[in-house]
Design a protein around this motif. Structure first.
Motif, short mmCIF file in Angstrom:
data_model
loop_
_atom_site.label_atom_id
_atom_site.label_comp_id
_atom_site.label_asym_id
_atom_site.label_seq_id
_atom_site.Cartn_x
_atom_site.Cartn_y
_atom_site.Cartn_z
N ALA A 1 33.52 0.55 19.76
CA ALA A 1 33.30 0.76 21.19
C ALA A 1 32.59 -0.43 21.84
N ILE A 2 31.67 -1.04 21.09
CA ILE A 2 30.94 -2.19 21.63
C ILE A 2 31.85 -3.41 21.73
N ASN A 3 32.66 -3.62 20.71
CA ASN A 3 33.50 -4.82 20.65
C ASN A 3 34.79 -4.71 21.45
N GLU A 4 35.25 -3.50 21.69
CA GLU A 4 36.52 -3.34 22.38
C GLU A 4 36.31 -2.60 23.70
N GLU A 5 36.59 -1.32 23.74
CA GLU A 5 36.38 -0.57 24.96
C GLU A 5 35.77 0.78 24.62
N ILE A 6 35.00 1.32 25.55
CA ILE A 6 34.36 2.61 25.33
C ILE A 6 35.41 3.71 25.38
N LYS A 7 35.41 4.56 24.37
CA LYS A 7 36.39 5.64 24.29
C LYS A 7 35.66 6.99 24.21
N ASN A 8 36.45 8.04 24.12
CA ASN A 8 35.87 9.36 23.86
C ASN A 8 36.60 10.02 22.69
N ASP A 9 36.55 9.34 21.54
CA ASP A 9 37.19 9.85 20.33
C ASP A 9 36.40 11.02 19.75
N VAL A 10 37.09 11.90 19.06
CA VAL A 10 36.47 12.99 18.32
C VAL A 10 37.01 12.95 16.90
N VAL A 11 36.10 12.83 15.93
CA VAL A 11 36.49 12.81 14.51
C VAL A 11 35.88 14.04 13.84
N LEU A 12 36.73 14.88 13.27
CA LEU A 12 36.29 16.09 12.58
C LEU A 12 36.49 15.88 11.08
N LEU A 13 35.42 15.97 10.32
CA LEU A 13 35.45 15.68 8.89
C LEU A 13 35.62 16.95 8.07
N GLU A 14 36.45 16.87 7.04
CA GLU A 14 36.73 18.01 6.18
C GLU A 14 35.48 18.44 5.41
N THR A 15 35.37 19.74 5.18
CA THR A 15 34.30 20.29 4.35
C THR A 15 34.91 20.86 3.07
N THR A 16 34.08 21.05 2.04
CA THR A 16 34.55 21.61 0.78
C THR A 16 33.66 22.77 0.36
N LEU A 17 34.25 23.74 -0.32
CA LEU A 17 33.50 24.90 -0.80
C LEU A 17 32.98 24.62 -2.21
N GLU A 18 31.67 24.75 -2.39
CA GLU A 18 31.03 24.54 -3.69
C GLU A 18 30.61 25.91 -4.22
N ILE A 19 31.35 26.41 -5.22
CA ILE A 19 31.08 27.75 -5.76
C ILE A 19 30.12 27.62 -6.94
N ARG A 20 28.96 28.29 -6.82
CA ARG A 20 27.94 28.22 -7.87
C ARG A 20 27.47 29.64 -8.23
N GLY A 21 26.29 29.71 -8.79
CA GLY A 21 25.85 30.97 -9.39
C GLY A 21 25.29 32.03 -8.46
N SER A 22 25.17 31.74 -7.16
CA SER A 22 24.57 32.73 -6.26
C SER A 22 25.59 33.75 -5.73
N THR A 23 26.87 33.62 -6.17
CA THR A 23 27.89 34.59 -5.79
C THR A 23 28.63 35.06 -7.03
N ARG A 24 29.18 36.27 -6.94
CA ARG A 24 29.97 36.80 -8.06
C ARG A 24 31.02 37.74 -7.49
N GLU A 25 32.00 38.06 -8.31
CA GLU A 25 33.01 39.02 -7.89
C GLU A 25 32.38 40.40 -7.76
N ARG A 26 32.73 41.11 -6.70
CA ARG A 26 32.23 42.47 -6.49
C ARG A 26 33.30 43.46 -6.91
N LYS A 27 32.91 44.56 -7.48
CA LYS A 27 33.86 45.58 -7.94
C LYS A 27 33.84 46.76 -6.98
#
Length: 238
Positions: free
Chosen positions: A212-238
């Protein structure tokens, strides 16, 4: 070239004071983390035509570009996993919905559970803090299959209060977070959470600002992917 990266304080008065200091130094650009969507930074940056990148926030305004994690998609992944593993009752411990990330995470939770007759849910509002996690659990009418927390700090407080009240995690109740901060994998049990890539967020923000500084000011939106980290605080419920 002079630009600043800043986490702005939590009051508008302090934000205006800090911005005035930055602008007096005739900066070329600014990267900022702001909590509120309607923040004085936005109008100031537009009026002064200063390239500005908002981190972890999304606004549709000229000259403002934004970088954020996919907060909505992250909670959807988490909720789909919990439902698939047999969880049918939920409590969502939310941060303040004036914050962009909290609003998106809350919306994803509500979009998943509302209108489903096979699911029960409750929502409690608080702050993105350990102490708030403790206090929100104290307000619960009942303990569900899963306590879904707006971030990891809330989850840590919730886990401590649940265990103080005699509930075992995950045998009696699953607990989840969001962020995947360092202590999430060190907690006992390790926390199931949604990981957002803070490094990539910072890198992309810097690249957008330099462009933006070197070229022109824009209004871009970048949405970054998230990932699910499955650990010991959850379990299958019956």
């Amino acid at each position: 070239m002079l630009f600043y990266s800043a986490v702005l304080p939590g009051t508008r008065e302090k934000e205006n004071e800090l911005l005035a200091t930055f602008y007096s130094r005739k900066i070329d650009g600014l990267i900022a983390i702001t909590l509120e969507e309607n923040n004085p930074l936005i109008d100031s940056a537009i009026s002064k035509k200063i390239p500005t990148i908002l981190m972890d926030n999304i606004v549709n305004r000229p000259t403002i570009s934004c970088v954020a994690s996919d907060n909505y998609g992250g909670i959807k992944k988490l909720m789909n996993y919990l439902i698939e593993t047999g969880h049918r009752s939920f409590v969502f411990l939310s941060g303040d919905p004036i914050i962009h990330s909290a609003k998106e995470r809350l919306k994803a939770f509500k979009d998943t559970v509302e209108g489903r007759n096979d699911l029960n849910f409750e929502i409690v509002f608080g702050e993105y803090t350990y102490e708030s996690g403790v206090e929100m659990v104290k307000k619960l009418k009942h303990i569900p299959d899963a306590v879904v927390c707006g971030n990891d700090m809330i989850a840590f407080g919730a886990m401590v209060e649940l265990e103080r009240r005699g509930f075992r995690i995950p045998q009696d109740v699953s607990v989840t977070g969001f962020d995947d901060i360092l202590f999430s994998r060190m907690s006992r049990p390790p926390l199931t959470t949604v990981r957002q890539d803070a490094y990539s967020m910072g890198r992309v923000g810097a690249e957008l600002l330099i462009s933006a500084i070197n070229e022109e000011i824009k209004n871009d939106v970048v949405l970054l992917e998230t990932t699910l980290e499955i650990r010991g605080s959850t379990r299958e419920r019956k």
